[in-house]
Motif scaffolding. Structure first.
Motif, mmCIF file in Angstrom:
data_model
loop_
_atom_site.group_PDB
_atom_site.id
_atom_site.type_symbol
_atom_site.label_atom_id
_atom_site.label_comp_id
_atom_site.label_asym_id
_atom_site.label_seq_id
_atom_site.Cartn_x
_atom_site.Cartn_y
_atom_site.Cartn_z
ATOM 1 N N GLU A 33 0.851 -1.206 0.000
ATOM 2 C CA GLU A 33 0.000 0.000 0.000
ATOM 3 C C GLU A 33 0.885 1.253 0.000
ATOM 4 O O GLU A 33 0.647 2.206 -0.746
ATOM 5 C CB GLU A 33 -0.887 -0.025 1.246
ATOM 6 C CG GLU A 33 -1.981 1.014 1.252
ATOM 7 C CD GLU A 33 -2.814 0.923 2.527
ATOM 8 O OE1 GLU A 33 -3.065 -0.196 3.014
ATOM 9 O OE2 GLU A 33 -3.184 1.999 3.043
ATOM 10 N N LEU A 34 1.929 1.237 0.825
ATOM 11 C CA LEU A 34 2.839 2.400 0.887
ATOM 12 C C LEU A 34 3.664 2.539 -0.390
ATOM 13 O O LEU A 34 4.007 3.655 -0.800
ATOM 14 C CB LEU A 34 3.750 2.277 2.110
ATOM 15 C CG LEU A 34 3.017 2.463 3.447
ATOM 16 C CD1 LEU A 34 3.866 1.950 4.592
ATOM 17 C CD2 LEU A 34 2.669 3.928 3.662
ATOM 18 N N GLN A 35 3.995 1.418 -1.036
ATOM 19 C CA GLN A 35 4.694 1.506 -2.332
ATOM 20 C C GLN A 35 3.771 2.131 -3.376
ATOM 21 O O GLN A 35 4.194 2.978 -4.161
ATOM 22 C CB GLN A 35 5.136 0.113 -2.784
ATOM 23 C CG GLN A 35 6.295 -0.441 -1.949
ATOM 24 C CD GLN A 35 6.601 -1.875 -2.300
ATOM 25 O OE1 GLN A 35 6.990 -2.190 -3.424
ATOM 26 N NE2 GLN A 35 6.410 -2.779 -1.341
ATOM 27 N N ARG A 36 2.489 1.734 -3.332
ATOM 28 C CA ARG A 36 1.548 2.302 -4.320
ATOM 29 C C ARG A 36 1.338 3.787 -4.103
ATOM 30 O O ARG A 36 1.198 4.538 -5.072
ATOM 31 C CB ARG A 36 0.203 1.560 -4.238
ATOM 32 C CG ARG A 36 0.257 0.209 -4.898
ATOM 33 C CD ARG A 36 -1.110 -0.431 -5.064
ATOM 34 N NE ARG A 36 -0.929 -1.842 -5.277
ATOM 35 C CZ ARG A 36 -0.999 -2.776 -4.326
ATOM 36 N NH1 ARG A 36 -1.308 -2.442 -3.084
ATOM 37 N NH2 ARG A 36 -0.769 -4.041 -4.598
ATOM 38 N N ASP A 37 1.319 4.239 -2.859
ATOM 39 C CA ASP A 37 1.080 5.682 -2.653
ATOM 40 C C ASP A 37 2.375 6.505 -2.770
ATOM 41 O O ASP A 37 2.366 7.717 -2.597
ATOM 42 C CB ASP A 37 0.298 5.957 -1.358
ATOM 43 C CG ASP A 37 1.144 5.940 -0.081
ATOM 44 O OD1 ASP A 37 2.385 6.039 -0.143
ATOM 45 O OD2 ASP A 37 0.548 5.843 1.007
ATOM 46 N N GLY A 38 3.506 5.823 -3.064
ATOM 47 C CA GLY A 38 4.745 6.532 -3.396
ATOM 48 C C GLY A 38 5.671 6.810 -2.225
ATOM 49 O O GLY A 38 6.771 7.319 -2.426
ATOM 50 N N ARG A 39 5.230 6.474 -1.001
ATOM 51 C CA ARG A 39 6.102 6.783 0.143
ATOM 52 C C ARG A 39 7.193 5.740 0.355
ATOM 53 O O ARG A 39 8.234 6.042 0.921
ATOM 54 C CB ARG A 39 5.258 6.951 1.413
ATOM 55 C CG ARG A 39 4.488 8.272 1.391
ATOM 56 C CD ARG A 39 3.725 8.492 2.663
ATOM 57 N NE ARG A 39 2.591 7.575 2.776
ATOM 58 C CZ ARG A 39 1.872 7.442 3.894
ATOM 59 N NH1 ARG A 39 2.163 8.148 4.947
ATOM 60 N NH2 ARG A 39 0.843 6.607 3.922
ATOM 61 N N ARG A 41 9.594 3.949 -1.671
ATOM 62 C CA ARG A 41 10.075 4.017 -3.058
ATOM 63 C C ARG A 41 10.763 2.751 -3.531
ATOM 64 O O ARG A 41 10.667 2.376 -4.684
ATOM 65 C CB ARG A 41 11.063 5.165 -3.194
ATOM 66 C CG ARG A 41 10.424 6.517 -3.147
ATOM 67 C CD ARG A 41 10.490 7.158 -4.533
ATOM 68 N NE ARG A 41 10.560 8.577 -4.375
ATOM 69 C CZ ARG A 41 11.594 9.314 -4.759
ATOM 70 N NH1 ARG A 41 12.642 8.753 -5.302
ATOM 71 N NH2 ARG A 41 11.580 10.602 -4.587
#
Ligand SMILES: O=C(O)CC1=CCC(=O)O1
Length: 107
Positions: A33-39, A41
């Motif tokens: 989820e955090l990879q998808r929202d860009g945080r 990386r």
């Protein structure tokens, strides 16, 4: 703000396999989820160890801490965080990246 986090996972040897699998599944969903929202990386496995090196792009140290302490594996990890600054020789990141130089020129 960019940070490198080095995470070493140490699950207790006596943790039942089903419990470990359930925590790892939650960890994967959380990190993706955090990879998808860009945080989150980058995430790389450290060869030969149950460890990873990750790059985070977050707004503050507090945000990074909240994000890391929310990891399902957090109670079982040693995490070392290093703040990253732009390198003047970099062509792919930082103040000298072509896209940033163009921004500075206003084009
Ligand atoms: O397997 C690891 O390195 C721990 C981990 C962090 C995020 C994830 O999906 O696994």
């Amino acid at each position: 703000m960019l940070f490198m986090a080095e995470m070493e996972v140490r699950l207790p040897a006596d943790m039942p396999a089903g419990e470990a699998d359930e925590i790892k599944a939650r960890e994967k969903a959380y990190s993706q989820e955090l990879q998808r929202d860009g945080r989150w990386r980058h995430i790389w496995r450290v060869a030969g160890r149950y460890a990873n090196v990750s790059i985070f792009d977050v707004g503050s140290v507090d945000e990074l801490h909240d994000l890391l302490s929310g990891l399902p594996l957090f109670p079982y990890m040693d995490i070392r965080v290093t703040a990253l600054a732009g390198h003047p020789s970099a062509i792919a990141e930082g103040p000298n990246a072509p896209e940033n130089r163009e921004k500075e020129r206003g084009s």
